[in-house]
Design an enzyme around this catalytic site. Structure first.
Site, PDB file in Angstrom:
ATOM      1  N   ASP A 120       0.813  -1.217   0.000  1.00 59.80           N
ATOM      2  CA  ASP A 120       0.000   0.000   0.000  1.00 59.80           C
ATOM      3  C   ASP A 120       0.854   1.278   0.000  1.00 59.80           C
ATOM      4  O   ASP A 120       1.917   1.310   0.610  1.00 59.80           O
ATOM      5  CB  ASP A 120      -0.884  -0.037   1.253  1.00 59.80           C
ATOM      6  CG  ASP A 120      -2.093   0.867   1.142  1.00 59.80           C
ATOM      7  OD1 ASP A 120      -2.315   1.442   0.067  1.00 59.80           O
ATOM      8  OD2 ASP A 120      -2.825   0.983   2.147  1.00 59.80           O
ATOM      9  N   GLU A 139      -3.430  -0.321  -8.134  1.00 57.27           N
ATOM     10  CA  GLU A 139      -4.307   0.793  -7.754  1.00 57.27           C
ATOM     11  C   GLU A 139      -3.475   2.067  -7.817  1.00 57.27           C
ATOM     12  O   GLU A 139      -2.298   2.056  -7.487  1.00 57.27           O
ATOM     13  CB  GLU A 139      -4.835   0.596  -6.332  1.00 57.27           C
ATOM     14  CG  GLU A 139      -5.565   1.834  -5.794  1.00 57.27           C
ATOM     15  CD  GLU A 139      -6.367   1.586  -4.526  1.00 57.27           C
ATOM     16  OE1 GLU A 139      -7.183   0.647  -4.501  1.00 57.27           O
ATOM     17  OE2 GLU A 139      -6.171   2.344  -3.560  1.00 57.27           O
ATOM     18  N   LYS A 194      -9.304   9.633  10.248  1.00 55.52           N
ATOM     19  CA  LYS A 194      -9.050   8.275  10.715  1.00 55.52           C
ATOM     20  C   LYS A 194     -10.057   7.838  11.785  1.00 55.52           C
ATOM     21  O   LYS A 194     -10.276   8.544  12.771  1.00 55.52           O
ATOM     22  CB  LYS A 194      -7.634   8.188  11.294  1.00 55.52           C
ATOM     23  CG  LYS A 194      -6.536   8.443  10.284  1.00 55.52           C
ATOM     24  CD  LYS A 194      -6.438   7.324   9.276  1.00 55.52           C
ATOM     25  CE  LYS A 194      -5.354   7.605   8.252  1.00 55.52           C
ATOM     26  NZ  LYS A 194      -5.350   6.627   7.158  1.00 55.52           N
ATOM     27  N   HIS A 227     -10.226   5.155   0.646  1.00 57.43           N
ATOM     28  CA  HIS A 227      -9.169   5.005   1.660  1.00 57.43           C
ATOM     29  C   HIS A 227      -9.605   5.646   2.968  1.00 57.43           C
ATOM     30  O   HIS A 227     -10.558   6.418   2.988  1.00 57.43           O
ATOM     31  CB  HIS A 227      -7.886   5.694   1.197  1.00 57.43           C
ATOM     32  CG  HIS A 227      -7.132   4.926   0.166  1.00 57.43           C
ATOM     33  ND1 HIS A 227      -5.769   4.773   0.209  1.00 57.43           N
ATOM     34  CD2 HIS A 227      -7.544   4.268  -0.932  1.00 57.43           C
ATOM     35  CE1 HIS A 227      -5.372   4.068  -0.842  1.00 57.43           C
ATOM     36  NE2 HIS A 227      -6.433   3.740  -1.552  1.00 57.43           N
TER      37      HIS A 227
HETATM   38 ZN    ZN Z   1      -4.735   5.852   1.604  1.00 46.68          ZN
END
Ligand code: ZN
Length: 523
Positions: free
Chosen positions: A187, A302, A344, A377
């Site tokens: 990632d 991605e 977050k 995300h």
């Molecule tokens: Zn991200």
């Protein structure tokens, strides 16, 4: 026992055992000593029976076979055991990298694979203990899971390597007997060195993050400044020229589905090119490096610009997709920077109506260029937008969550090890103001209670509090790497020890968390 011997003689991979048979087989294997066997892990193939045991909190891979027939590639200690009067060989192996590699070769369901263009759910696991809980949360739901998923930044902060992240997912998949397949997402890769690290480890899904090459000022620059920026783009890498690129966009109208269309003014073109031109060139470079190392079609890609300062307009999304396509990049998933705040560990903050209007068009762009997934995300806890996302993408979405599994581990600790949780919270409060720098959060420290004033029974509720969640979320690195001069990371060791001791509570918290997400999306 006779059943176990019959199983041992399977040539083809044995199907998952029904619960009672698995429990009986595990009890027989337990009696051979060496720990308590996870019933779901038991599988036989080519005359060998594989299982995972828990020995005082540590994993041991066991392989049982007729004498002289243990499979090659696994290192461990051998002993002779007797089962129903038959002499057999038993090898006990530590959960080391070499044994994970051998297991992936012997039992392909423990290896990551390509997922294709299907709805998918990525669940990062900062501690490396969460995969069984993740599996329990998604089992029976219509989404392809990605169990190994860490950014280079998170690996540095948790002191784990790409190999360890992948191995931990393999052991978790083996433990639960998950045969449904999974992906492994390297990632937020930013450099060629990042790419090389993760290709060597065997990842299947690569998230390229060219965010450092996105020019956020292009959103507000005047036309002259934009034109100068476009002139200065890396044209050799873009395999074009300012004039020919301009001809492809400025003054043109592109029709999308259902009567939608997109018209590029001169200014729209300049803004999109100035903002994303370098990011496109960087993505192309890393994509070609992946093709060189792995071969075209052997990995999934991605592209993500979600961690940039300014939203990706629909026109810019079109421009990026169209240019990547022209330059030969093939991808399965793209993460624009959507408008609003994706902080977050908490729900979406922003104008839902505006978000939805924009989403409809982003989804139409994605369908136009190969029906790739739109990727969300910082995707955990965004309950207010999941239904919109699922509906407008027609299911072609990727939901990426990472740090909130760490929060679920802390929830389990708050319930069963309140003393340890208090130490974690105290350190988190101390470090929040520094650690928040690289994350999108807005929690106020003054609104997180001093644990000294709380009763043990109040602690789990902190995991449902906006401010406490974010303070705990972004300080994981400080907590896991709090070490004394001798290099002893006491807190890390205590957390791992407690989670291994209270495995059931940990898995239960994770399962509930994952299930809330898949149900909210409608998978
Ligand atoms: Zn991200």
């Amino acid at each position: 026992m006779a059943d176990l011997l019959a199983l041992l003689d399977s040539v083809e991979m044995s199907p998952p055992l029904p619960g009672d048979e698995a429990a009986a087989a595990a009890a027989t294997l337990d009696a051979l000593g060496g720990g308590s066997v996870y019933p779901s892990s038991i599988v036989a193939q080519n005359g060998a029976l594989y299982f995972l045991a828990n020995l005082a909190g540590e994993r041991r891979l066991g392989i049982l076979a007729r004498a002289g027939h243990l499979p090659a590639g696994f290192t461990g200690g051998d002993e002779r055991v007797s089962l129903a009067g038959q002499e057999l060989a038993l090898r006990r192996c530590l959960p080391e990298h070499g044994n994970a590699v051998a297991l992936r070769a012997a039992l392909p369901f423990t290896a990551p694979r390509l997922l294709g263009l299907v709805p998918s759910f990525g669940s990062g696991d900062r501690l490396g203990l969460a995969t069984p809980g993740h599996i329990r949360g998604v089992r029976g739901h219509a989404c392809a899971p990605i169990f190994a998923q860490q950014s280079i930044r998170e690996m540095i902060r948790t002191r784990r390597t790409p190999e360890q992240v992948l191995d931990d997912a393999t052991w978790g998949v083996f433990q639960e007997g998950w045969r449904g397949g999974f992906g492994a997402d390297a990632d937020h890769l930013k450099t060629a060195a990042d790419v090389d690290l993760c290709t060597a480890a065997g990842y299947t899904f690569y998230t390229i993050d060219p965010g450092e090459h996105v020019d956020n000022d292009a959103d507000t620059d005047g036309t002259a400044a934009l034109a100068a920026k476009v002139e200065a783009l890396p044209w050799r890498e873009l395999e074009s020229s300012p004039r020919s690129l301009r001809a492809g966009y400025a003054g043109r109208t592109f029709s999308l589905e259902a009567g939608l269309s997109l018209t590029f003014s001169e200014e729209d073109f300049l803004r999109a090119a100035a903002k994303y031109g370098r990011a496109i060139a960087h993505t192309v470079g890393l994509y070609r490096r992946l093709v060189e190392r792995l071969g075209a079609g052997a990995f999934e890609l991605e592209m993500s610009v979600d961690e940039t300062a300014t939203p990706t307009s629909v026109a810019a999304h079109w421009f990026v997709a169209s240019e990547l396509m022209r330059l030969g990049v093939r991808w399965v998933s793209l993460a624009p920077r959507f408008s609003g705040r994706f902080e977050k560990g908490v729900d979406y903050i922003g104008d839902l109506g505006a978000f939805e209007r924009e989403l409809v068009q982003h989804a139409a762009v994605a369908r136009q260029f190969g029906n790739y997934r739109l990727s969300l995300h910082s995707g955990s806890d965004k309950f207010s937008i999941y239904p919109l996302f699922a509906r407008h993408t027609g299911g072609m979405m990727h939901l990426k969550t990472a740090g909130t599994s760490y929060l679920e581990a802390l929830r389990a600790l708050a319930r069963v090890e309140p003393g340890l949780f208090r130490v974690v919270l105290a350190l988190a409060r101390e470090r929040y103001l520094q650690d928040r720098a690289s994350y999108h959060v807005s929690a106020e420290l003054s609104r997180v209670s001093d644990p000294a004033g709380l009763r043990d029974s109040d602690l789990p509720a902190l995991l449902d509090d906006f401010h406490a969640r974010q303070v705990l979320h972004v300080t994981f690195g400080s907590v896991l790497t709090a070490c004394d001069e001798s290099g002893e990371c006491h807190l890390r060791r205590a957390i791992y020890g407690a989670l291994q001791q209270h495995e059931a509570e940990h898995y239960q918290a994770l399962e509930a968390h994952m299930r809330r997400h898949v149900q909210a999306v409608g998978w």
